[in-house]
Motif scaffolding. Structure first.
Motif, PDB file in Angstrom:
ATOM      1  N   TYR A 159       0.862  -1.186   0.000  1.00  0.00           N
ATOM      2  CA  TYR A 159       0.000   0.000   0.000  1.00  0.00           C
ATOM      3  C   TYR A 159       0.896   1.232   0.000  1.00  0.00           C
ATOM      4  O   TYR A 159       1.709   1.430   0.905  1.00  0.00           O
ATOM      5  CB  TYR A 159      -0.903  -0.007   1.227  1.00  0.00           C
ATOM      6  CG  TYR A 159      -1.871   1.156   1.308  1.00  0.00           C
ATOM      7  CD1 TYR A 159      -3.143   1.052   0.758  1.00  0.00           C
ATOM      8  CD2 TYR A 159      -1.522   2.334   1.955  1.00  0.00           C
ATOM      9  CE1 TYR A 159      -4.044   2.106   0.847  1.00  0.00           C
ATOM     10  CE2 TYR A 159      -2.409   3.388   2.039  1.00  0.00           C
ATOM     11  CZ  TYR A 159      -3.674   3.275   1.484  1.00  0.00           C
ATOM     12  OH  TYR A 159      -4.557   4.322   1.573  1.00  0.00           O
ATOM     13  N   GLY A 165      -4.967   9.653  -0.275  1.00  0.00           N
ATOM     14  CA  GLY A 165      -5.298   8.363   0.332  1.00  0.00           C
ATOM     15  C   GLY A 165      -4.191   7.358   0.108  1.00  0.00           C
ATOM     16  O   GLY A 165      -3.180   7.380   0.800  1.00  0.00           O
ATOM     17  N   ARG A 167      -2.647   3.875  -2.764  1.00  0.00           N
ATOM     18  CA  ARG A 167      -2.707   3.125  -4.026  1.00  0.00           C
ATOM     19  C   ARG A 167      -1.982   1.800  -3.851  1.00  0.00           C
ATOM     20  O   ARG A 167      -0.954   1.718  -3.178  1.00  0.00           O
ATOM     21  CB  ARG A 167      -2.083   3.952  -5.147  1.00  0.00           C
ATOM     22  CG  ARG A 167      -1.932   3.221  -6.486  1.00  0.00           C
ATOM     23  CD  ARG A 167      -1.336   4.145  -7.508  1.00  0.00           C
ATOM     24  NE  ARG A 167      -0.966   3.458  -8.742  1.00  0.00           N
ATOM     25  CZ  ARG A 167      -1.311   3.859  -9.955  1.00  0.00           C
ATOM     26  NH1 ARG A 167      -2.029   4.955 -10.115  1.00  0.00           N
ATOM     27  NH2 ARG A 167      -0.930   3.184 -11.030  1.00  0.00           N
ATOM     28  N   THR A 186      -7.134   2.258  -5.943  1.00  0.00           N
ATOM     29  CA  THR A 186      -6.997   3.593  -5.376  1.00  0.00           C
ATOM     30  C   THR A 186      -7.931   3.734  -4.187  1.00  0.00           C
ATOM     31  O   THR A 186      -9.091   3.296  -4.242  1.00  0.00           O
ATOM     32  CB  THR A 186      -7.332   4.678  -6.416  1.00  0.00           C
ATOM     33  OG1 THR A 186      -6.348   4.658  -7.454  1.00  0.00           O
ATOM     34  CG2 THR A 186      -7.346   6.068  -5.788  1.00  0.00           C
ATOM     35  N   GLU A 187      -7.435   4.349  -3.127  1.00  0.00           N
ATOM     36  CA  GLU A 187      -8.276   4.712  -1.989  1.00  0.00           C
ATOM     37  C   GLU A 187      -8.285   6.230  -1.862  1.00  0.00           C
ATOM     38  O   GLU A 187      -7.229   6.868  -1.886  1.00  0.00           O
ATOM     39  CB  GLU A 187      -7.768   4.099  -0.687  1.00  0.00           C
ATOM     40  CG  GLU A 187      -8.634   4.493   0.517  1.00  0.00           C
ATOM     41  CD  GLU A 187      -8.195   3.853   1.815  1.00  0.00           C
ATOM     42  OE1 GLU A 187      -9.048   3.619   2.683  1.00  0.00           O
ATOM     43  OE2 GLU A 187      -6.970   3.581   1.958  1.00  0.00           O
ATOM     44  N   LYS A 189      -9.473   9.046   0.804  1.00  0.00           N
ATOM     45  CA  LYS A 189      -9.878   9.132   2.208  1.00  0.00           C
ATOM     46  C   LYS A 189     -11.062  10.068   2.422  1.00  0.00           C
ATOM     47  O   LYS A 189     -11.891   9.857   3.322  1.00  0.00           O
ATOM     48  CB  LYS A 189      -8.702   9.611   3.057  1.00  0.00           C
ATOM     49  CG  LYS A 189      -7.514   8.665   3.090  1.00  0.00           C
ATOM     50  CD  LYS A 189      -7.773   7.464   3.969  1.00  0.00           C
ATOM     51  CE  LYS A 189      -6.492   6.671   4.194  1.00  0.00           C
ATOM     52  NZ  LYS A 189      -6.701   5.489   5.040  1.00  0.00           N
ATOM     53  N   GLU A 210     -15.455  -0.168  -2.337  1.00  0.00           N
ATOM     54  CA  GLU A 210     -15.929   0.331  -1.039  1.00  0.00           C
ATOM     55  C   GLU A 210     -16.372   1.778  -1.186  1.00  0.00           C
ATOM     56  O   GLU A 210     -15.768   2.541  -1.939  1.00  0.00           O
ATOM     57  CB  GLU A 210     -14.799   0.230  -0.009  1.00  0.00           C
ATOM     58  CG  GLU A 210     -15.126   0.709   1.382  1.00  0.00           C
ATOM     59  CD  GLU A 210     -13.917   0.638   2.300  1.00  0.00           C
ATOM     60  OE1 GLU A 210     -13.644   1.650   3.001  1.00  0.00           O
ATOM     61  OE2 GLU A 210     -13.250  -0.404   2.302  1.00  0.00           O
ATOM     62  N   ASN A 242     -14.839  10.787  -5.010  1.00  0.00           N
ATOM     63  CA  ASN A 242     -15.472  10.241  -3.819  1.00  0.00           C
ATOM     64  C   ASN A 242     -16.636  11.161  -3.477  1.00  0.00           C
ATOM     65  O   ASN A 242     -16.447  12.362  -3.268  1.00  0.00           O
ATOM     66  CB  ASN A 242     -14.458  10.199  -2.670  1.00  0.00           C
ATOM     67  CG  ASN A 242     -15.008   9.532  -1.420  1.00  0.00           C
ATOM     68  OD1 ASN A 242     -16.188   9.203  -1.338  1.00  0.00           O
ATOM     69  ND2 ASN A 242     -14.151   9.350  -0.432  1.00  0.00           N
ATOM     70  N   PRO A 247     -13.971   7.123   3.423  1.00  0.00           N
ATOM     71  CA  PRO A 247     -13.155   6.492   2.384  1.00  0.00           C
ATOM     72  C   PRO A 247     -13.953   5.734   1.315  1.00  0.00           C
ATOM     73  O   PRO A 247     -15.004   5.157   1.594  1.00  0.00           O
ATOM     74  CB  PRO A 247     -12.267   5.524   3.181  1.00  0.00           C
ATOM     75  CG  PRO A 247     -12.204   6.107   4.547  1.00  0.00           C
ATOM     76  CD  PRO A 247     -13.556   6.714   4.779  1.00  0.00           C
ATOM     77  N   CYS A 248     -13.421   5.759   0.109  1.00  0.00           N
ATOM     78  CA  CYS A 248     -13.892   4.881  -0.964  1.00  0.00           C
ATOM     79  C   CYS A 248     -12.677   4.206  -1.582  1.00  0.00           C
ATOM     80  O   CYS A 248     -11.555   4.725  -1.507  1.00  0.00           O
ATOM     81  CB  CYS A 248     -14.694   5.643  -2.028  1.00  0.00           C
ATOM     82  SG  CYS A 248     -13.695   6.641  -3.150  1.00  0.00           S
ATOM     83  N   LYS A 249     -12.888   3.029  -2.158  1.00  0.00           N
ATOM     84  CA  LYS A 249     -11.828   2.288  -2.825  1.00  0.00           C
ATOM     85  C   LYS A 249     -12.356   1.780  -4.157  1.00  0.00           C
ATOM     86  O   LYS A 249     -13.526   1.405  -4.257  1.00  0.00           O
ATOM     87  CB  LYS A 249     -11.356   1.100  -1.983  1.00  0.00           C
ATOM     88  CG  LYS A 249     -10.694   1.461  -0.666  1.00  0.00           C
ATOM     89  CD  LYS A 249     -10.274   0.208   0.083  1.00  0.00           C
ATOM     90  CE  LYS A 249      -9.648   0.535   1.428  1.00  0.00           C
ATOM     91  NZ  LYS A 249      -9.255  -0.693   2.164  1.00  0.00           N
TER      92      LYS A 249
END
Length: 256
Positions: A159, A165, A167, A186-187, A189, A210, A242, A247-249
């Motif tokens: 990570y 956020g 990757r 990719t995340e 935050k 997510e 987002n 958070p989203c992923k």
């Protein structure tokens, strides 16, 4: 004469079947896909058609319930597949190799390789299957030079922290079907765009893992949550955000 006419009709029907309809850009919602159930399994057909690079793209999802017997080993001829585990634990047997992989893991399977998938966990196993068939014959030499079969255990991936956020890089290499296949997670935050809207020649898929997201594609804005898939065709303006302050992923998949 009758045999000739019959042969012509059969050939025409076969050609029509082989010519897949181009897939439109947009979003494909997990919740909207019909579910078929049998033998301890659930199936979902999500996307089917062609793209600028592919004569055929098929995306479907399978859920194997706990204790479901695996299907007999089988191989694809001209179709290459990569499989992403949405949730659960699977034992993959590809050719002479077997590995147990969990949520977020990935397997790349070139054409002609025998494969079998078994749920070896205590919960349902759900995975996406991405089937690719090129407009030209599969290049098995290119596949072999790039490494052939690939098992990616999510637990071994690094990570990398970013300003927004983080990757995780999955792969970036040629395959039997594609001159290049690139995937990363990719995340984000917090709320806001990952980057400015942009274009590229590669066709791109984005699988939301997510959270809640928005995607601009050309002049429209689409929304997607976990399980949904965006598709952006070659050279189309697009940009993901987002949509919530949590958070989203998502998994980004590009090919050419």
């Amino acid at each position: 004469m009758k045999r000739l006419i019959l042969f012509t009709l059969v050939l025409f029907a076969t050609q029509l079947k082989a010519q897949q309809t181009p897939i439109p850009s947009g979003v494909f919602h997990w919740a909207d896909v019909p579910v078929t159930k049998n033998d301890g399994r659930e199936g979902r057909k999500i996307i089917q058609g062609s793209t600028a690079e592919l004569a055929y793209l098929d995306i479907h999802a399978t859920t194997q319930l706990k204790g479901a017997a695996p299907r007999p080993p089988h191989a694809q001829t001209e179709t290459e597949e990569f499989i992403f585990i949405k949730e659960g634990t699977a034992k993959f047997t590809i050719g002479q190799n077997s590995q147990v992989l969990g949520t977020g893991s990935l397997v790349l399977i070139p054409p002609h390789e025998m494969q079998a998938i078994q749920n070896v966990g205590d919960t349902p196993l759900t995975y996406y299957v991405f089937g690719l068939r090129a407009k030209q014959p599969a290049d098995m030499e290119r596949s072999a030079k790039a490494g052939g079969i690939l098992f990616i255990n999510a637990d071994t991936l690094k990570y990398n922290t970013t300003k927004l956020g983080g990757r995780i890089n999955y792969l970036n290499r040629p395959t039997a079907t594609l001159s290049n296949l690139e995937m990363h997670m990719t995340e984000l935050k917090g709320k806001g765009p990952a980057h400015a809207p942009h274009t590229h020649v590669d066709t791109e898929l984005t699988l939301v893992l997510e959270g809640e997201t928005e995607m601009i594609i050309k002049d429209k804005t689409y929304k997607a949550v976990a399980g949904d898939i965006y598709l952006m065709n070659s050279n189309e303006l697009h940009g993901i955000s987002n949509s919530q302050d949590k958070p989203c992923k998502y998994l980004a998949i590009r090919w050419k």
